[in-house]
Design an enzyme around this catalytic site. Structure first.
Site, PDB file in Angstrom:
ATOM      1  N   VAL A 113     130.866  59.142  73.021  1.00 23.93           N
ATOM      2  CA  VAL A 113     130.814  57.998  73.001  1.00 23.93           C
ATOM      3  C   VAL A 113     129.549  57.522  72.348  1.00 23.93           C
ATOM      4  CG1 VAL A 113     130.993  55.594  74.109  1.00 23.93           C
ATOM      5  CG2 VAL A 113     131.737  57.693  75.280  1.00 23.93           C
ATOM      6  N   CYS A 114     129.631  56.719  71.175  1.00 24.15           N
ATOM      7  CA  CYS A 114     128.472  56.502  70.392  1.00 24.15           C
ATOM      8  C   CYS A 114     128.632  54.892  69.719  1.00 24.15           C
ATOM      9  CB  CYS A 114     128.555  57.331  68.962  1.00 24.15           C
ATOM     10  SG  CYS A 114     128.685  58.907  69.650  1.00 24.15           S
ATOM     11  N   THR A 115     127.279  54.639  69.198  1.00 23.50           N
ATOM     12  CA  THR A 115     127.362  53.414  68.534  1.00 23.50           C
ATOM     13  C   THR A 115     126.639  53.579  67.235  1.00 23.50           C
ATOM     14  OG1 THR A 115     127.173  52.105  70.259  1.00 23.50           O
ATOM     15  CG2 THR A 115     126.592  51.069  68.558  1.00 23.50           C
TER      16      THR A 115
END
Length: 367
Positions: A113-115
């Site tokens: 999960v990343c931004t």
């Protein structure tokens, strides 16, 4: 313990630490390139694999790692060079079975999960930043309110300078033991981050095809490593990332060295869509935000990091957009959460690449 992390003097956070730095000498034989850093972090890699074993044992009773130890070496032998020999070198340096090192190197193809954010200031400067979140469902420590794998991975986070002839080819932030790349910058050329694209088939279809002998696709992190090593321009990097056949759906977030030069490349195994910063600037915006959902769809309510990131960016505005304020956005909850291991900030034109270990004090969202 976290090794040699100097306190930051750039941002007003007492818990903020720079990640340790190492040089990877590309002139060495592949088996020797990772020896130093792998030896230093050998215990941490073993701790991570032990944590995964403990988490999966109640359900699978050790079956997963029996299969990994039996078939992992055979899988590793199918990896392209120089990645196969680099993984063998890490296995030798740490005394960790080859199959388990190979298993660690396909983690990102399965679930993260990343931004990622690329923005342009009113003066035309491009800044590219990312949070890497990893460890969901890999052991929740109810006593300390943390994810077990995330805490170990944070200890394994390093900043790498890949060199030939003692000259930097590219820089990267990585977990020790992982030879592919998900965060990197080629000085004066381009910056690159990778976010997983949540699709039902994930990387499982491509992975199964690879196992069955259909190997026309590329492992995502090996492709990004090749691009960082070999591409000589933003345009070449974009074309390669958009058109290569992949094993897993993914987002490539690419930044360039001049105004308007940034894009989010949405990828399926063969499908691609290119979302250009230039088109957003024409429509009055000045940034691109990518989490783990297609930009033309609304993110789910239970995992909406896009909307808070955009609100933060809009609050600062292009006139106040800077490396420091990009860090402030990425340090804001829920972009920063219990899964966040590090933040990397990049300014291609000025050759600035900075990696920071991230922490999220309570109250903090689990993901």
């Amino acid at each position: 313990m976290i090794r040699r992390p100097p306190r930051s003097t750039l941002f007003p956070y007492t818990t903020l630490f720079r990640s340790p730095e190492f040089v990877i000498d590309l002139d060495l034989p592949p088996e020797q390139r990772w020896k130093e850093v792998a030896t230093v972090y050998s215990a941490d890699i073993k701790d991570l694999l032990s944590a995964v074993k403990n988490v999966t044992h109640p359900i699978f009773h050790g079956l997963i790692f029996k299969l990994v130890d039996k078939f992992g070496p055979k899988l590793a032998e199918t990896f392209p060079q120089p990645f196969l020999d680099e993984i063998k070198g890490i296995s030798d340096a740490t005394a960790i079975p080859l199959g388990e090192v190979a298993f660690f190197n396909i983690f990102y193809e399965i679930f993260t999960v990343c931004t990622s954010i690329v923005g342009q200031s009113s003066s035309g400067n491009l800044y590219h930043g990312r949070n890497l979140d990893f460890g969901l469902l890999m052991g929740w420590d109810s006593k300390n309110g943390t994810w077990l794998a995330t805490e170990i991975l944070r200890r394994m986070t390093v900043q790498l300078d890949f060199q030939r002839n003692k000259t930097t080819v590219f820089k990267a932030t990585n977990f020790v033991g992982y030879v592919g790349m998900v965060t990197g910058m080629k000085p004066s050329r381009f910056s690159l981050t990778v976010d997983e694209r949540f699709k039902f088939i994930g990387g499982y279809i491509g992975f199964a095809e690879w196992i069955l002998g259909k190997r026309n696709g590329k492992w995502m992190s090996f492709l990004t490593r090749e691009v960082l090593e070999n591409a000589t321009s933003y345009e070449e990097a974009q074309k390669t990332l958009a058109k290569s056949v992949l094993l897993a759906p993914v987002y490539f977030i690419l930044g360039g060295n001049r105004s308007g030069q940034a894009s989010v490349i949405t990828r399926g195994l063969k499908f691609f869509d290119v979302w250009e910063l230039g088109s957003e600037i024409k429509n009055g915006s000045w940034y691109l935000v990518e989490t783990n959902y297609d930009h033309w769809t609304k993110p789910p309510y239970y995992d909406d990091r896009r909307s808070p990131a955009k609100r933060c960016l809009d609050k600062f505005g292009a006139n106040n957009f800077s490396m420091a304020n990009l860090f402030n956005v990425l340090s804001t909850k829920p972009m920063n959460n219990k899964l966040t291991t590090y933040t990397t900030l990049m300014d291609v034109a000025s050759d600035v690449f900075e990696s920071y270990l991230q922490f999220c004090p309570d109250p903090c969202p689990e993901f």
